[in-house]
Design a protein around this motif. Structure first.
Motif, PDB file in Angstrom:
ATOM      1  N   ALA A 103      21.295  42.232  48.411  1.00  0.00           N
ATOM      2  CA  ALA A 103      20.532  43.380  47.912  1.00  0.00           C
ATOM      3  C   ALA A 103      19.031  43.185  48.081  1.00  0.00           C
ATOM      4  O   ALA A 103      18.535  42.064  48.259  1.00  0.00           O
ATOM      5  CB  ALA A 103      20.856  43.617  46.441  1.00  0.00           C
ATOM      6  N   ASP A 104      18.306  44.298  47.988  1.00  0.00           N
ATOM      7  CA  ASP A 104      16.854  44.319  48.172  1.00  0.00           C
ATOM      8  C   ASP A 104      16.125  43.323  47.258  1.00  0.00           C
ATOM      9  O   ASP A 104      16.606  42.948  46.186  1.00  0.00           O
ATOM     10  CB  ASP A 104      16.284  45.705  47.840  1.00  0.00           C
ATOM     11  CG  ASP A 104      16.968  46.826  48.594  1.00  0.00           C
ATOM     12  OD1 ASP A 104      18.190  46.787  48.761  1.00  0.00           O
ATOM     13  OD2 ASP A 104      16.266  47.766  48.997  1.00  0.00           O
ATOM     14  N   LEU A 105      14.925  42.960  47.697  1.00  0.00           N
ATOM     15  CA  LEU A 105      14.032  42.171  46.859  1.00  0.00           C
ATOM     16  C   LEU A 105      13.720  42.920  45.571  1.00  0.00           C
ATOM     17  O   LEU A 105      13.600  44.153  45.572  1.00  0.00           O
ATOM     18  CB  LEU A 105      12.711  41.912  47.583  1.00  0.00           C
ATOM     19  CG  LEU A 105      12.731  41.215  48.950  1.00  0.00           C
ATOM     20  CD1 LEU A 105      11.340  41.275  49.571  1.00  0.00           C
ATOM     21  CD2 LEU A 105      13.199  39.788  48.819  1.00  0.00           C
TER      22      LEU A 105
ATOM     23  N   VAL B 174      14.668  45.625  39.658  1.00  0.00           N
ATOM     24  CA  VAL B 174      15.783  44.846  40.198  1.00  0.00           C
ATOM     25  C   VAL B 174      16.856  45.800  40.711  1.00  0.00           C
ATOM     26  O   VAL B 174      17.264  46.723  40.005  1.00  0.00           O
ATOM     27  CB  VAL B 174      16.382  43.910  39.128  1.00  0.00           C
ATOM     28  CG1 VAL B 174      17.598  43.169  39.685  1.00  0.00           C
ATOM     29  CG2 VAL B 174      15.332  42.922  38.635  1.00  0.00           C
ATOM     30  N   CYS B 175      17.324  45.555  41.912  1.00  0.00           N
ATOM     31  CA  CYS B 175      18.337  46.413  42.529  1.00  0.00           C
ATOM     32  C   CYS B 175      19.691  46.213  41.853  1.00  0.00           C
ATOM     33  O   CYS B 175      20.120  45.075  41.611  1.00  0.00           O
ATOM     34  CB  CYS B 175      18.445  46.109  44.014  1.00  0.00           C
ATOM     35  SG  CYS B 175      19.601  47.185  44.905  1.00  0.00           S
ATOM     36  N   ALA B 176      20.376  47.315  41.558  1.00  0.00           N
ATOM     37  CA  ALA B 176      21.679  47.246  40.891  1.00  0.00           C
ATOM     38  C   ALA B 176      22.705  46.494  41.740  1.00  0.00           C
ATOM     39  O   ALA B 176      23.619  45.855  41.209  1.00  0.00           O
ATOM     40  CB  ALA B 176      22.178  48.659  40.599  1.00  0.00           C
TER      41      ALA B 176
ATOM     42  N   PRO C  65       7.994  36.072  43.095  1.00  0.00           N
ATOM     43  CA  PRO C  65       8.053  36.659  41.747  1.00  0.00           C
ATOM     44  C   PRO C  65       9.342  37.430  41.487  1.00  0.00           C
ATOM     45  O   PRO C  65       9.745  37.597  40.328  1.00  0.00           O
ATOM     46  CB  PRO C  65       6.830  37.584  41.709  1.00  0.00           C
ATOM     47  CG  PRO C  65       6.429  37.789  43.139  1.00  0.00           C
ATOM     48  CD  PRO C  65       6.799  36.530  43.834  1.00  0.00           C
ATOM     49  N   GLY C  66      10.010  37.892  42.548  1.00  0.00           N
ATOM     50  CA  GLY C  66      11.275  38.588  42.355  1.00  0.00           C
ATOM     51  C   GLY C  66      12.347  37.706  41.758  1.00  0.00           C
ATOM     52  O   GLY C  66      13.256  38.190  41.070  1.00  0.00           O
TER      53      GLY C  66
END
Length: 579
Positions: A450-452, A468-470, A356-357
């Protein structure tokens, strides 16, 4: 007075131990802080990046990841390390690194004692099918001092030393090529034109299958080829830089060169650049029952067994009966190919749903849910052979059909072996069977995307309202809106899932599988007890971007902005300080 001094020393030691760059134990000789200083200084000097921008390109590790406790090496190999690294996320590493100031380094001063450093770069898997090479920006400078030296030395070499055999999938045979075709040579020079970082790339020809197959096959080629290289340039100290799968080859090459060649004694170390040192869960998944890639492998292997070879007893001048028999064989091949195509299409349709990310990040995928390994295997071991033609009646034995069958069978075998050696079990088995020369020094550099993206992370530091990670769309460290990024970002999610939540990964390899762990290597093989290993740092980048500018060329001609030439310069500088 002596008691006071001792107490002060203990306090100083305790403070140092609490630092993220504290003095390290046997599993890490240190170097993370020093490499960071070198890289950040070069980013500012060569690329004019601000400190804030530079910190997006190199992170830092918390203490327990930099020097894990002994418990991380207990039990089954890698189990403890896997569990430890699952506890952390990329944004944590970025935040930690952003707080660490960098000390300015004058790069050329590092080479005074030992002179220049020679780095020989070993390519990664499928490298021969990608138009761009590792550190392409460095090798493009054919006016560099070492490039000129190489051309002059090559021109003086004996004729028998100037060529080497290169296999061609097109010709289904090997033929001699000049060494200038199989080596790219350049250098990074100082202001006076002295080549301080000299670089040579083991350049694979298109369709040579040199980045696939068994590691032993790759090693055999490079042993022969490097023997010729050193006859031309003269034996000298050098380091192998193994990118991705190239690290597995570099390690095997180190073992064999030391045992079988005279020039092997000049090998001083091995660098893992995103290397698959201890395997990757992405490759493990490709061979797991029920995985789409594993099912694809089954379809392709079954097809290869059913396709007919050109009959060995075919007369030089086949008659009508022979032609009819060949037509029948080709028709059977065509039917088998068609049935395989139907099965592959079904596999693509039944692929698991994407994470889903992916939707939160609005990542476009050509095959949602299908692992990128599946896509790679399909592209290189299937798509290029769809020209297995329907039967013709006249002179069938002279058509391309039989050569295409041979090419397909050769390629599918090479691809499967090439991926299989990246599995965790294959890598552990290699370490159990091989002992590296004790005088070598090992260096490793990893990276992470970057992170999930997760809804529960929304509106926390570094995350937007969707979670959402910048860092996932920062133009300094990310090749945003590119085909490469959309492909690898999906891979990042798939690797995280295959590793049970390993978010610190570059889309192909988890960070801790890139490093050299002396304790683990000793556990696997007690003869590797004295490994000297440096972990240099964590790059804010994906697996491809740390090495080459683009995998899939785009109409806008954009390239990944990561400063690869500066990275190679920093690697050479650190090695010059710590040979």
């Amino acid at each position: 007075m002596q008691r006071h001094s001792s107490r002060a020393a203990l306090i100083a030691l305790a403070v140092a131990a609490s630092s993220p760059f504290a003095a390290a134990r046997a599993d890490d000789l240190g170097g993370q802080k020093e490499f960071r200083d070198i890289f950040v200084s070069l980013l500012q000097q060569d690329k004019h990046l601000s400190p804030a921008e530079a910190r997006k390109l190199i992170y830092a590790l918390p203490d327990e990841l930099r020097t894990p406790p002994a418990s991380a090496f207990a039990g089954e190999p890698l189990a403890g390390l896997d569990a430890l690294f699952r506890k952390h996320r990329p944004s944590e590493l970025y935040t930690l690194g952003a707080k660490v100031p960098a000390t300015n380094v004058v790069w050329n001063a590092s080479f005074g004692k030992n002179g220049s450093v020679l780095l020989i770069v070993v390519p990664g898997i499928f490298g021969e099918f990608i138009a761009h090479s590792p550190f392409e920006e460095v090798f493009a400078n054919q006016q560099s001092a070492y490039s000129k030296q190489w051309k002059a030395l090559y021109g003086k070499a004996a004729a028998e030393e100037k060529t080497d055999a290169v296999y061609s999938l097109q010709d289904l045979a090997a033929k001699e090529h000049p060494l200038t075709d199989v080596f790219d040579v350049a250098s990074i020079d100082d202001a006076h034109g002295r080549p301080l970082v000299k670089a040579i790339f083991l350049k694979p020809a298109f369709g040579s299958l040199e980045t696939l197959g068994h590691i032993e096959e790759n090693t055999e080629i490079y042993l022969r080829r490097l023997t010729k290289l050193f006859k031309v340039i003269g034996e000298q100290n050098f380091y192998l830089v193994g990118y991705s799968r190239g690290a597995t080859v570099a390690l095997d090459l180190a073992v064999q060169a030391h045992a079988k060649t005279h020039w092997g004694k000049h090998l001083k170390g091995v660098v893992s650049l995103g290397g698959v040192v201890y395997g990757t869960p992405l490759a493990d998944a490709a061979f797991a029952p029920g995985d789409p890639t594993n099912e694809l492998v089954g379809v392709l292997t079954d097809l290869a067994s059913k396709l007919h070879d050109l009959p060995a007893d075919l007369p030089g001048k086949p008659g009508f009966k022979d032609e009819a028999h060949l037509a029948h064989l080709i028709e059977e091949d065509w039917v088998a190919w068609g049935k395989a195509a139907v099965k592959i299409a079904a596999l693509e349709k039944k692929a698991p749903k994407a994470d889903p990310g992916i939707a939160l990040e609005k990542i476009q995928q050509s095959l949602p849910g299908v692992r990128t390994t599946f896509k790679m295997v399909k592209e290189f071991a299937w798509d290029q052979f769809h020209v297995l033609h329907a039967p013709h009646v006249i002179h069938i034995e002279r058509s391309d059909h039989w050569k295409n069958v041979a090419r397909f069978k050769k390629t599918i075998t090479s691809v499967l072996h090439g991926v299989q050696v990246l599995t965790t079990q294959a890598r552990l088995d290699w370490w159990k069977k091989n002992t590296l020369p004790p005088e070598l020094t090992f260096y490793a550099i990893g990276a992470t995307m970057a992170d999930l993206a997760r809804p529960e992370r929304a509106n926390t530091p570094l995350f937007d309202a969707q979670g959402v990670c910048a860092l996932a769309h920062d133009p300094i460290s990310t090749f945003v809106d590119s085909i490469d990024f959309h492909s690898l970002r999906g891979n990042y999610y798939q690797l995280s899932d295959a590793g049970g939540g390993m978010e610190i990964n570059d889309s192909q390899v988890p960070l801790h599988r890139v490093r050299f762990w002396p304790t683990l290597s000793k556990k696997l093989n007690p003869h590797n007890a004295h490994m000297k290993a440096y972990f240099l740092g964590v790059l804010g980048q994906d697996h491809w971007g740390m090495s080459f500018p683009v995998a899939f060329d785009q109409h806008n001609k954009k390239r990944n902005p990561f400063p690869r030439a500066t990275l190679l310069k920093a690697i050479g500088t650190f090695i010059a300080r710590h040979p």
